[in-house]
Design a protein around this motif. Structure first.
Motif, PDB file in Angstrom:
ATOM      1  N   PHE A 141      13.709  -6.485 -48.797  1.00  0.00           N
ATOM      2  CA  PHE A 141      14.308  -6.712 -47.293  1.00  0.00           C
ATOM      3  C   PHE A 141      14.862  -5.672 -47.010  1.00  0.00           C
ATOM      4  CE2 PHE A 141      16.568  -8.668 -43.950  1.00  0.00           C
ATOM      5  CZ  PHE A 141      15.688  -8.824 -42.925  1.00  0.00           C
ATOM      6  N   ALA A 142      15.875  -5.209 -47.777  1.00  0.00           N
ATOM      7  CA  ALA A 142      16.963  -4.247 -47.366  1.00  0.00           C
ATOM      8  C   ALA A 142      16.106  -3.011 -47.222  1.00  0.00           C
ATOM      9  CB  ALA A 142      17.968  -4.023 -48.479  1.00  0.00           C
ATOM     10  N   ILE A 143      15.191  -2.554 -48.200  1.00  0.00           N
ATOM     11  CA  ILE A 143      14.358  -0.983 -48.080  1.00  0.00           C
ATOM     12  C   ILE A 143      13.738  -1.242 -46.878  1.00  0.00           C
ATOM     13  CG2 ILE A 143      12.745  -0.011 -49.491  1.00  0.00           C
ATOM     14  CD1 ILE A 143      13.606  -0.920 -51.857  1.00  0.00           C
ATOM     15  N   GLU A 144      12.832  -2.422 -46.547  1.00  0.00           N
ATOM     16  CA  GLU A 144      12.305  -2.403 -45.333  1.00  0.00           C
ATOM     17  C   GLU A 144      13.071  -2.131 -44.100  1.00  0.00           C
ATOM     18  OE1 GLU A 144       9.818  -5.955 -45.623  1.00  0.00           O
ATOM     19  OE2 GLU A 144       8.773  -5.314 -47.364  1.00  0.00           O
ATOM     20  N   ARG A 145      14.182  -2.911 -44.070  1.00  0.00           N
ATOM     21  CA  ARG A 145      14.938  -2.717 -42.864  1.00  0.00           C
ATOM     22  C   ARG A 145      15.565  -1.196 -42.658  1.00  0.00           C
ATOM     23  NH1 ARG A 145      20.323  -6.550 -42.294  1.00  0.00           N
ATOM     24  NH2 ARG A 145      18.855  -7.758 -43.471  1.00  0.00           N
ATOM     25  N   PHE A 176       7.814   5.331 -42.557  1.00  0.00           N
ATOM     26  CA  PHE A 176       6.643   4.710 -43.115  1.00  0.00           C
ATOM     27  C   PHE A 176       6.715   4.594 -44.869  1.00  0.00           C
ATOM     28  CE2 PHE A 176       2.302   4.945 -45.090  1.00  0.00           C
ATOM     29  CZ  PHE A 176       1.679   3.852 -44.521  1.00  0.00           C
ATOM     30  N   LEU A 177       7.023   5.617 -45.478  1.00  0.00           N
ATOM     31  CA  LEU A 177       6.994   5.555 -46.775  1.00  0.00           C
ATOM     32  C   LEU A 177       7.851   4.675 -47.477  1.00  0.00           C
ATOM     33  CD1 LEU A 177       6.394   9.385 -47.785  1.00  0.00           C
ATOM     34  CD2 LEU A 177       4.828   7.383 -47.916  1.00  0.00           C
ATOM     35  N   ILE A 178       9.195   4.690 -46.691  1.00  0.00           N
ATOM     36  CA  ILE A 178      10.155   3.952 -46.928  1.00  0.00           C
ATOM     37  C   ILE A 178       9.816   2.321 -46.986  1.00  0.00           C
ATOM     38  CG2 ILE A 178      12.612   2.821 -46.523  1.00  0.00           C
ATOM     39  CD1 ILE A 178      13.240   5.751 -45.816  1.00  0.00           C
ATOM     40  N   MET A 179       9.184   1.997 -45.775  1.00  0.00           N
ATOM     41  CA  MET A 179       8.865   0.645 -45.579  1.00  0.00           C
ATOM     42  C   MET A 179       7.700   0.357 -46.548  1.00  0.00           C
ATOM     43  SD  MET A 179       8.679  -0.123 -41.566  1.00  0.00           S
ATOM     44  CE  MET A 179       7.878   1.381 -41.213  1.00  0.00           C
TER      45      MET A 179
END
Length: 99
Positions: free
Chosen positions: A44-48, A25-28
């Motif tokens: 987008f890469a971080i959310e993925r 959750f924190l990464i997204m």
């Protein structure tokens, strides 16, 4: 251990699930904040990556349970956990080319 589970076992498995869920959750959320402040593929890469952490959490939980069962010499539940892990990995490998 198959007769009575130890509270330490449950705490360790719960810790893995908690770290995976909150970490993903924190990464997204970080990806969302980066996406709002800047444009580009970085958000987008971080959310993925956050989604991948969330998807990997149950698999890691099964690995931890398998290791804990085998270290406690509970062969029956260790073998069951290993079987579940094999099923998860095979479904991931063969499910990649399905769409």
């Amino acid at each position: 251990m198959s007769q009575l589970r130890e509270p330490a076992f449950d705490r360790q498995v719960a810790l893995v699930l908690r770290i995976g869920a909150y970490g993903g959750f924190l990464i997204m959320l970080t990806g969302l904040v980066v996406g709002l402040s800047a444009t580009g593929e970085m958000s987008f890469a971080i959310e993925r990556f956050g989604v991948l952490v969330m998807l990997a959490t149950p698999v890691i939980r099964v690995v931890v349970a398998c290791v804990l069962f085998l270290s406690a010499k509970d062969w029956k539940y260790g073998a069951i956990s290993f079987g579940v892990l094999v099923i998860l990995l095979l479904s991931a490998v063969f499910g990649i080319g399905e769409h």
